[in-house]
Design an enzyme around this catalytic site. Structure first.
Site, PDB file in Angstrom:
ATOM      1  N   ARG A 266      29.044  34.372 -26.425  1.00 30.06           N
ATOM      2  CA  ARG A 266      29.802  34.192 -25.085  1.00 30.06           C
ATOM      3  C   ARG A 266      28.692  34.330 -23.976  1.00 30.06           C
ATOM      4  O   ARG A 266      27.659  34.646 -24.281  1.00 30.06           O
ATOM      5  CB  ARG A 266      30.894  35.365 -24.950  1.00 30.06           C
ATOM      6  CG  ARG A 266      30.359  36.772 -24.844  1.00 30.06           C
ATOM      7  CD  ARG A 266      31.212  37.838 -24.087  1.00 30.06           C
ATOM      8  NE  ARG A 266      30.780  39.198 -25.174  1.00 30.06           N
ATOM      9  CZ  ARG A 266      29.912  39.795 -24.780  1.00 30.06           C
ATOM     10  NH1 ARG A 266      28.845  39.700 -23.628  1.00 30.06           N
ATOM     11  NH2 ARG A 266      29.691  40.925 -25.659  1.00 30.06           N
TER      12      ARG A 266
ATOM     13  N   ARG B 218      24.527  46.787 -12.372  1.00 27.58           N
ATOM     14  CA  ARG B 218      26.057  46.503 -12.536  1.00 27.58           C
ATOM     15  C   ARG B 218      26.631  47.938 -11.707  1.00 27.58           C
ATOM     16  O   ARG B 218      26.413  49.150 -12.017  1.00 27.58           O
ATOM     17  CB  ARG B 218      26.476  47.037 -13.984  1.00 27.58           C
ATOM     18  CG  ARG B 218      25.901  45.756 -14.945  1.00 27.58           C
ATOM     19  CD  ARG B 218      26.560  46.187 -16.065  1.00 27.58           C
ATOM     20  NE  ARG B 218      26.173  45.206 -17.325  1.00 27.58           N
ATOM     21  CZ  ARG B 218      26.479  44.900 -18.566  1.00 27.58           C
ATOM     22  NH1 ARG B 218      27.499  45.682 -18.611  1.00 27.58           N
ATOM     23  NH2 ARG B 218      26.001  44.083 -19.359  1.00 27.58           N
TER      24      ARG B 218
END
Ligand code: ADP
Length: 446
Positions: free
Chosen positions: A292, A339
């Protein structure tokens, strides 16, 4: 090219996919849960369809609702983003059977890579170095013991269907193996509805190095170089960079070629990430392939100049690799991604709640991927990522300074975030020297 793409996801990645579609002149359909009515992916897509309740099982994992939405909106393709249904081979099959293009690898590749024990075997058969360990899933602790005795302790027990840093158990003492095996099995059963366990050598102080690959529908695969993701907490990535620290061009080339050949042989297409651990002798060992787009894809986009989500769309539409990426991929400068999670910096628990004020940083070399805005509520039902800040500059030192500047100019009030932790990482002499491994955070927090 597709006319209309449904995005089976939410948050920043849904916006990222909308951006790639817009750039290609493709219409978009957002799907959303009742908790996400006020989300930006709903605002920005050309159409939006509510698919169910707040819990993921009722919405973003609800295959009948998503397929129905695609049929109602007459979408010709579905982009799954990451997480949720992105690596669900059955979902990819259902899309295919309904005549909807799934933007990702074919169901067989997803199924093979989704079982980490099988993927390990396939990688090894294809000539990719793997860690010493069990060739197949283990069904009894006696089998685990035989393999561990042969390869030596410490070892790590892993759930074949595991992911997200869960389902792993390190065993240092042979006496602990039997009980650890039982616990690992029951945890795997509870978390992944599958009790298969495999075992591999535990590497002390590894670095996490991963390669981005892209493949077309015509048998061509290319590697776009590596990322380093050794800054992790509980096996979850917090900060990533590209290229990896002190990684030489020859190794990049060599591993890239092995991967291209191996993935070509199994008919892999679209985007993928091949994850390795690097030991203190700088040897690389395959641990898994994520079939992915990854959270940390922007650092590769920054240093290669290649839009990976656009590439996914073009490749899924049948474009040959040669028309999607340049012949010679160059790595330019250095990129770092932080993040930013909405979490309590002490307990690391998600800090759901209303964002009172949000002003994203900008300026040269800074990219922010976020679906947050002032007044938006961080939902407790989903993961706690609120923004990804990526800094790109000519050198690693300049990228670190840019990231410090960006984080200091990021206004995010109302929820607690991981920004203070990122600021500590960016000031740490070991980080600045690029001399760190996956134990870095544990030691920083001592
Ligand atoms: P997941 O699929 O849950 O993300 P991975 O197999 O990708 O799990 O491993 C995640 C992290 O766990 C790695 O980046 C590394 O920090 C640690 N890890 C995994 N396997 C090993 C190993 N054999 N030795 C040491 N650390 C490991």
């Amino acid at each position: 090219m597709f006319e209309k793409v449904l995005i089976a996801n939410r948050g920043e990645i849904a916006l990222r996919i909308i951006a790639a579609c817009r750039d290609l002149g493709v219409k978009t359909v957002a799907v959303y849960s009742t908790a996400d009515r006020d989300s930006l992916h709903v605002t920005h897509a050309d159409e939006a369809i509510c698919i169910g309740g707040a819990e993921s099982s009722r919405s973003y994992l609800n295959i009948p609702a998503i397929i129905s939405a695609a049929e109602i909106a007459d979408a010709d393709a579905i982009h799954p983003g990451y997480g949720f249904l992105a690596e669900d081979a059955r979902f990819a099959e259902i899309c295919r059977d309904c005549g909807i293009r799934f933007i990702g690898p074919n169901p067989d590749s997803i199924r093979l890579m989704g079982d980490k024990a099988l993927a390990r075997k396939a990688a090894s058969d294809a000539g990719i170095p793997v860690l010493p360990g069990s060739p197949e899933p283990l069904h009894a602790s006696s089998q685990a013991r035989a393999v561990a005795d042969e390869i030596g302790f410490p070892v790590i027990l892993k759930a074949s269907m595991g992911g997200g840093g869960r389902g792993m158990r390190i065993v240092r003492d042979p006496h602990d193996l039997e009980s650890a095996f039982g616990q690992a099995r029951s945890e795997a059963g509870a978390a992944f509805s599958n009790t298969d366990i495999y075992l591999e050598k535990y590497v002390e102080r590894p670095r996490h190095i991963e390669f981005q690959v892209l493949g077309d529908e015509h048998g061509n695969v290319i590697s776009l170089g590596e990322r380093e993701c050794s800054i992790q907490r509980r096996h979850q990535k917090l900060l990533e960079e590209a290229p990896a620290n002190a990684f030489d061009a020859d190794t990049r080339e060599h591993i890239g070629q092995i991967l291209a050949d191996a993935l070509q042989a199994i008919g892999y297409s679209n985007a993928g990430t091949v994850e390795f651990l690097m030991d203190d002798e700088r040897k690389l060992y395959f641990i898994e392939l994520n079939a992915r787009i990854q959270v940390e894809h922007p650092v590769t986009e920054a240093v290669t100049g290649i839009d990976l989500v656009r590439s996914q769309l073009l490749l899924a539409a049948g474009e040959p690799l040669g028309s999607v990426v340049p012949d010679a991929v160059e790595i330019r400068g250095h990129a770092i991604e932080c993040r930013v999670n909405a979490e309590d910096p002490e307990t690391f628990l998600p800090s759901a709640g209303k964002i009172e004020r949000f002003a994203a940083p900008g300026g040269p070399g800074i990219r922010v991927d976020s679906a947050a805005y002032s007044g938006w509520t961080v939902q407790p039902h989903y993961d706690s990522l609120v923004a990804k800040v990526t800094a790109h500059a000519g050198t690693r030192g300049a990228a670190i300074r840019r990231m410090r500047r960006a984080l200091s100019m990021c206004v995010l009030e109302g929820v607690k975030t991981s920004i203070p932790l990122h600021q500590r990482i960016l000031e740490d002499p070991r980080f600045v020297a690029g001399a760190y491994d996956t134990r870095f955070i544990e030691e920083l927090e001592l």
